[in-house]
Design a protein around this motif. Sequence first.
Motif, PDB file in Angstrom:
ATOM      1  N   ILE A  87       0.838  -1.203   0.000  1.00 26.10           N
ATOM      2  CA  ILE A  87       0.000   0.000   0.000  1.00 26.10           C
ATOM      3  C   ILE A  87       0.871   1.251   0.000  1.00 26.10           C
ATOM      4  N   GLN A  88       1.922   1.261   0.827  1.00 27.75           N
ATOM      5  CA  GLN A  88       2.776   2.433   0.899  1.00 27.75           C
ATOM      6  C   GLN A  88       3.556   2.620  -0.405  1.00 27.75           C
ATOM      7  N   ALA A  89       3.929   1.541  -1.044  1.00 28.36           N
ATOM      8  CA  ALA A  89       4.612   1.658  -2.340  1.00 28.36           C
ATOM      9  C   ALA A  89       3.700   2.311  -3.372  1.00 28.36           C
ATOM     10  N   ALA A  90       2.425   1.942  -3.347  1.00 30.30           N
ATOM     11  CA  ALA A  90       1.475   2.560  -4.273  1.00 30.30           C
ATOM     12  C   ALA A  90       1.299   4.042  -3.963  1.00 30.30           C
ATOM     13  N   LEU A  91       1.204   4.380  -2.682  1.00 28.71           N
ATOM     14  CA  LEU A  91       1.069   5.786  -2.302  1.00 28.71           C
ATOM     15  C   LEU A  91       2.287   6.593  -2.749  1.00 28.71           C
ATOM     16  N   LYS A  92       3.454   6.012  -2.606  1.00 26.82           N
ATOM     17  CA  LYS A  92       4.676   6.715  -2.987  1.00 26.82           C
ATOM     18  C   LYS A  92       4.747   6.941  -4.486  1.00 26.82           C
ATOM     19  N   ALA A  93       4.128   6.046  -5.258  1.00 28.00           N
ATOM     20  CA  ALA A  93       4.163   6.158  -6.714  1.00 28.00           C
ATOM     21  C   ALA A  93       3.146   7.151  -7.267  1.00 28.00           C
ATOM     22  N   LEU A  94       2.245   7.645  -6.428  1.00 29.87           N
ATOM     23  CA  LEU A  94       1.179   8.532  -6.896  1.00 29.87           C
ATOM     24  C   LEU A  94       1.686   9.934  -7.203  1.00 29.87           C
ATOM     25  N   PRO A  95       1.202  10.534  -8.270  1.00 27.40           N
ATOM     26  CA  PRO A  95       1.401  11.967  -8.453  1.00 27.40           C
ATOM     27  C   PRO A  95       0.351  12.725  -7.643  1.00 27.40           C
ATOM     28  N   ALA A  96       0.516  14.043  -7.529  1.00 28.88           N
ATOM     29  CA  ALA A  96      -0.468  14.860  -6.833  1.00 28.88           C
ATOM     30  C   ALA A  96      -1.837  14.688  -7.479  1.00 28.88           C
ATOM     31  N   GLY A  97      -2.840  14.569  -6.647  1.00 30.35           N
ATOM     32  CA  GLY A  97      -4.188  14.374  -7.148  1.00 30.35           C
ATOM     33  C   GLY A  97      -4.550  12.925  -7.371  1.00 30.35           C
ATOM     34  N   GLY A  98      -3.639  12.010  -7.118  1.00 29.41           N
ATOM     35  CA  GLY A  98      -3.882  10.599  -7.382  1.00 29.41           C
ATOM     36  C   GLY A  98      -4.570   9.893  -6.225  1.00 29.41           C
ATOM     37  N   THR A  99      -5.050   8.677  -6.507  1.00 30.55           N
ATOM     38  CA  THR A  99      -5.773   7.864  -5.541  1.00 30.55           C
ATOM     39  C   THR A  99      -5.237   6.447  -5.529  1.00 30.55           C
ATOM     40  N   VAL A 100      -5.023   5.923  -4.343  1.00 24.39           N
ATOM     41  CA  VAL A 100      -4.794   4.486  -4.189  1.00 24.39           C
ATOM     42  C   VAL A 100      -6.122   3.868  -3.770  1.00 24.39           C
ATOM     43  N   LEU A 101      -6.582   2.905  -4.571  1.00 23.96           N
ATOM     44  CA  LEU A 101      -7.852   2.247  -4.321  1.00 23.96           C
ATOM     45  C   LEU A 101      -7.602   0.833  -3.826  1.00 23.96           C
ATOM     46  N   LEU A 102      -8.132   0.526  -2.661  1.00 22.03           N
ATOM     47  CA  LEU A 102      -8.013  -0.801  -2.078  1.00 22.03           C
ATOM     48  C   LEU A 102      -9.247  -1.631  -2.452  1.00 22.03           C
ATOM     49  N   THR A 103      -9.024  -2.844  -2.911  1.00 18.33           N
ATOM     50  CA  THR A 103     -10.129  -3.711  -3.296  1.00 18.33           C
ATOM     51  C   THR A 103     -10.881  -4.193  -2.047  1.00 18.33           C
ATOM     52  N   PRO A 104     -12.043  -4.797  -2.226  1.00 21.20           N
ATOM     53  CA  PRO A 104     -12.652  -5.496  -1.099  1.00 21.20           C
ATOM     54  C   PRO A 104     -11.712  -6.577  -0.573  1.00 21.20           C
ATOM     55  N   GLY A 105     -11.808  -6.842   0.722  1.00 18.20           N
ATOM     56  CA  GLY A 105     -10.968  -7.859   1.334  1.00 18.20           C
ATOM     57  C   GLY A 105     -10.297  -7.338   2.578  1.00 18.20           C
ATOM     58  N   THR A 106      -9.404  -8.151   3.136  1.00 20.25           N
ATOM     59  CA  THR A 106      -8.699  -7.813   4.372  1.00 20.25           C
ATOM     60  C   THR A 106      -7.228  -7.593   4.088  1.00 20.25           C
ATOM     61  N   PHE A 107      -6.709  -6.496   4.617  1.00 18.17           N
ATOM     62  CA  PHE A 107      -5.289  -6.172   4.492  1.00 18.17           C
ATOM     63  C   PHE A 107      -4.669  -6.279   5.886  1.00 18.17           C
ATOM     64  N   ASN A 108      -3.668  -7.141   6.042  1.00 13.25           N
ATOM     65  CA  ASN A 108      -2.965  -7.305   7.312  1.00 13.25           C
ATOM     66  C   ASN A 108      -1.798  -6.322   7.355  1.00 13.25           C
ATOM     67  N   VAL A 109      -1.899  -5.352   8.226  1.00 13.60           N
ATOM     68  CA  VAL A 109      -1.014  -4.191   8.206  1.00 13.60           C
ATOM     69  C   VAL A 109      -0.204  -4.149   9.496  1.00 13.60           C
ATOM     70  N   ALA A 110       1.075  -3.839   9.373  1.00  9.96           N
ATOM     71  CA  ALA A 110       1.959  -3.776  10.538  1.00  9.96           C
ATOM     72  C   ALA A 110       2.857  -2.547  10.473  1.00  9.96           C
ATOM     73  N   GLY A 111       2.325  -1.447   9.937  1.00 10.28           N
ATOM     74  CA  GLY A 111       3.105  -0.220   9.846  1.00 10.28           C
ATOM     75  C   GLY A 111       2.207   0.940   9.473  1.00 10.28           C
ATOM     76  N   ASN A 112       2.802   2.121   9.363  1.00 10.59           N
ATOM     77  CA  ASN A 112       2.033   3.311   9.042  1.00 10.59           C
ATOM     78  C   ASN A 112       1.629   3.338   7.572  1.00 10.59           C
ATOM     79  N   LEU A 113       0.504   3.984   7.313  1.00  5.14           N
ATOM     80  CA  LEU A 113       0.056   4.291   5.957  1.00  5.14           C
ATOM     81  C   LEU A 113       0.013   5.802   5.857  1.00  5.14           C
ATOM     82  N   GLN A 114       0.922   6.377   5.078  1.00  2.00           N
ATOM     83  CA  GLN A 114       1.131   7.820   5.092  1.00  2.00           C
ATOM     84  C   GLN A 114       1.154   8.381   3.679  1.00  2.00           C
ATOM     85  N   PRO A 115       0.004   8.856   3.189  1.00  2.00           N
ATOM     86  CA  PRO A 115      -0.031   9.435   1.842  1.00  2.00           C
ATOM     87  C   PRO A 115       0.771  10.727   1.765  1.00  2.00           C
ATOM     88  N   GLY A 116       1.223  11.056   0.574  1.00  2.00           N
ATOM     89  CA  GLY A 116       1.846  12.346   0.333  1.00  2.00           C
ATOM     90  C   GLY A 116       0.799  13.418   0.120  1.00  2.00           C
TER      91      GLY A 116
END
Length: 509
Positions: A87-116
């Motif tokens: 998820i963080q890799a996708a956020l880092k790849a986004l240009p300004a104005g972009g969106t990371v869309l998560l599909t339905p389902g469960t994401f097992n997360v063990a760190g911060n999620l920090q958009p630019g």
Amino acid sequence: MGLMLCMVAATMPAGAAAEPDATPIEDLRLTDEQVWEHVNNLRTDSSGWAAAEAGTMTLVVAAYDADDAAKAQAEYVCDGVNDHAEIQAALKALPAGGTVLLTPGTFNVAGNLQPGAYTTLKGSGDDATTLKFAGVGGPRVRSPYVTFADFTIVGTADLLVAEDHARVHNVTMTVDNSRVGAFYVWAANKVVEDVEFVNCRAIDCGRYGFLNSGEGDPNLITNVRYVNCEAINCGRDSYVSTGPWVTGFDIVEKNNIDGAWIIGCYAEGNQESGFHLEGFSYLSIKNVFFKDCVSINNAAKGKDKCMFGAGFTTPKGCTLENCYSYNNKHGFLVSGGSISKCYDITMKNCTDDASWYGFMFRHGYDSTFVDCVSNDAERQGIVLSKAWNLNVDNFTLNGAAGYPLHAGSPTVTAAKFAGTKTADDPFAGGMWHGPVTDSVIDINAQNCGSETVLCLENAQRVTVTGTIDSSSPDAVKVIGGSDVDTSGVATLNGAAEPQPTPIVIPLID
């Protein structure tokens, strides 16, 4: 806990069966159209948000348990372990104005999620996308113009806003007691402004549902908005050191605030109060507005154990309009909780049903209550203690049971205008013991359970007007004081009782 709101007569007891014309709770809440009307009206300069929403790129991240079609369309596919990395890799790849869309389902997360800056992290719906935190991290707003939307968070996490221009929409959190608050706005040596929560829910959280706090100088939060948000059962199972003070919405803790709107929000079953602001003298509280909010069945740790336990605790700088409280220790409590003075409070068309105390104002001045109603208070419908320069206009006191003026006093009264001693309240410590002075009180009372309906002790320069439906010769009692004028109170002496007005009463199944 199941809940249903029903339009019934004021005399109907809690727990009774619903009438055929029962109104479902969803019909009593804001409609989607009303929610977005409020949101759009409260927003200010949108130029930055226009830039944030101008982008067109969307990167899809698929959950490990998403279906094959979703995985095939995704740029990133998670494996169920440390999914924050994808998820963080996708956020880092986004240009300004972009969106990371998560599909339905469960994401097992063990760190911060920090958009630019100027980016969005969006799920497929809070009933479809779940972020499960195992013990570290959470969503973080540390850049301006960030949006989180449409997912559920469970486990050990908080959603932290520590930067200007944040929007959090349709996010549900059920987290443990290891963090301070589920939705957490933090102003540390700065001003945090333009923060918006819409359709967010803190359900069965171990700690505060919605929390504002800060440290250093400045520690100001301004233009923060909560529309159609819910805090239910927050802190009920919290046993950490500060657990006993957990509230549903804590609008002010250790921060200053100038500009907050709490519209159509709902608090139920929280450990202390439903809605709460700390009132210490060193905190600046200005321009806080509550409208159409509901707060029921709070003081979950026990009414006798709560210092506040209120539907709404508002120490200063607050306006409340058309707000409703049911079955709290205090329905509407104006209190700093210390030697701090309270002031600049306005309540309009607010109603409490069946709390121990309907409306309580302790230690303060320059405040107004207009067209407010206390129904069926278990003790007293209105208490004014150590207060001056108050204007109580057209207050309705209906069905208050009555309670001793002071511990051990033979005078039992439905409305108390007198100081509160330590013996009366174990939390008082003498800090709320003082008379009502320089005030005007207009009150209409009926159906109260005590021989004395209104009691003023040691009051000075107080005028009381209104009507009392009572045949008791002690319906109005004045003890000591000076310049107390009760000549404008008309005693109806057992005149026909008015028919109860249909009101909204929660019924618990």
